[in-house]
Motif scaffolding. Structure first.
Motif, short mmCIF file in Angstrom:
data_model
loop_
_atom_site.label_atom_id
_atom_site.label_comp_id
_atom_site.label_asym_id
_atom_site.label_seq_id
_atom_site.Cartn_x
_atom_site.Cartn_y
_atom_site.Cartn_z
N TRP A 72 0.85 -1.20 0.00
CA TRP A 72 0.00 0.00 0.00
C TRP A 72 0.88 1.24 0.00
N PRO A 73 1.47 1.59 -1.14
CA PRO A 73 2.45 2.69 -1.16
C PRO A 73 1.89 4.05 -0.79
N ASP A 74 0.61 4.28 -0.98
CA ASP A 74 0.05 5.60 -0.68
C ASP A 74 -0.79 5.61 0.60
N LEU A 75 -0.70 4.52 1.38
CA LEU A 75 -1.43 4.46 2.64
C LEU A 75 -0.45 4.34 3.80
N HIS A 114 -8.33 -13.35 3.85
CA HIS A 114 -9.40 -12.38 3.65
C HIS A 114 -8.78 -10.98 3.73
N PHE A 115 -9.20 -10.10 2.85
CA PHE A 115 -8.75 -8.72 2.87
C PHE A 115 -9.96 -7.80 2.85
N PHE A 116 -9.94 -6.81 3.72
CA PHE A 116 -11.01 -5.82 3.80
C PHE A 116 -10.38 -4.43 3.82
N LEU A 117 -10.89 -3.56 2.99
CA LEU A 117 -10.48 -2.15 3.01
C LEU A 117 -11.76 -1.34 2.96
N ARG A 118 -11.99 -0.57 4.00
CA ARG A 118 -13.18 0.28 4.08
C ARG A 118 -12.70 1.69 4.41
N ALA A 119 -12.79 2.57 3.41
CA ALA A 119 -12.20 3.89 3.60
C ALA A 119 -12.84 4.91 2.67
N ASP A 120 -12.53 6.14 2.97
CA ASP A 120 -12.97 7.27 2.15
C ASP A 120 -11.73 7.98 1.63
N PRO A 121 -11.85 8.63 0.48
CA PRO A 121 -10.71 9.41 -0.01
C PRO A 121 -10.38 10.54 0.96
N TRP A 152 -5.92 -2.58 10.86
CA TRP A 152 -5.25 -1.30 10.87
C TRP A 152 -6.25 -0.16 10.74
N THR A 153 -5.85 1.00 11.19
CA THR A 153 -6.46 2.24 10.73
C THR A 153 -5.52 2.74 9.64
N VAL A 154 -6.07 3.38 8.62
CA VAL A 154 -5.23 3.87 7.53
C VAL A 154 -5.47 5.36 7.31
N THR A 155 -4.39 6.02 6.97
CA THR A 155 -4.43 7.41 6.54
C THR A 155 -3.58 7.50 5.28
N GLY A 156 -3.55 8.67 4.71
CA GLY A 156 -2.84 8.86 3.45
C GLY A 156 -3.85 9.19 2.37
N ALA A 157 -3.76 8.51 1.24
CA ALA A 157 -4.70 8.74 0.14
C ALA A 157 -6.13 8.38 0.54
N LEU A 158 -6.26 7.43 1.47
CA LEU A 158 -7.57 7.02 1.99
C LEU A 158 -7.52 7.10 3.50
#
Length: 138
Positions: free
Chosen positions: A33-36, A75-82, A51-57
């Motif tokens: 995830w290069p931009d997260l 299993h992979f889950f990504l739930r985010a906003d731009p 994880w919590t993620v920041t960056g592009a999302l």
């Protein structure tokens, strides 16, 4: 509901501890995830990470390593906003969000398949992981 909602599953014929170890190393995250910027919210050991993620999302992300038969379902889950408004008017934003979700899904699937190839180490389909011994003479 988050604008980006990616869900994926990939079977790997390896123990879940080996799969989880791949995601436990923060040095690997930029390649996935290069931009997260993931920050561990919950380390579940061999069951995976949240994880919590920041960056592009901005949002949450998870890998869950579920034991299944002689291997692991990743299993992979990504739930985010731009981080900021998507470009354009309403229709353009919807298209951008769909394209972004698809791009994120395809990128993770490519990583999952690369991980599968590397960890399964050439095991032919249908051969139990416990019975496979790679030929290292070639």
């Amino acid at each position: 509901m988050p604008a980006i909602d990616v869900i994926d599953e990939t079977f790997l014929a390896v123990p879940r501890e080996r799969v989880a170890a791949e995601f436990a190393d923060p040095a690997r995250w930029p390649s996935y995830w290069p931009d997260l910027r993931p920050e561990v919210a919950h380390d579940r050991g061999p069951a995976g990470l949240r994880w919590t993620v920041t960056g592009a999302l901005v949002g949450t992300m998870e890998v869950w390593c579920e034991p299944e038969g002689d291997g692991t379902v990743l299993h992979f889950f990504l739930r985010a906003d731009p981080d900021g408004p998507p470009p354009g008017g309403r229709l353009r934003r919807r298209r951008w969000l769909r394209a972004e979700s698809d791009r994120r899904h395809r990128a993770f699937k490519a990583h999952a398949f690369a991980l599968k190839r590397r960890l399964e180490d050439g095991r032919p389909a249908g051969v139990a992981p416990s019975a496979f011994r790679p030929d290292r003479t070639a």
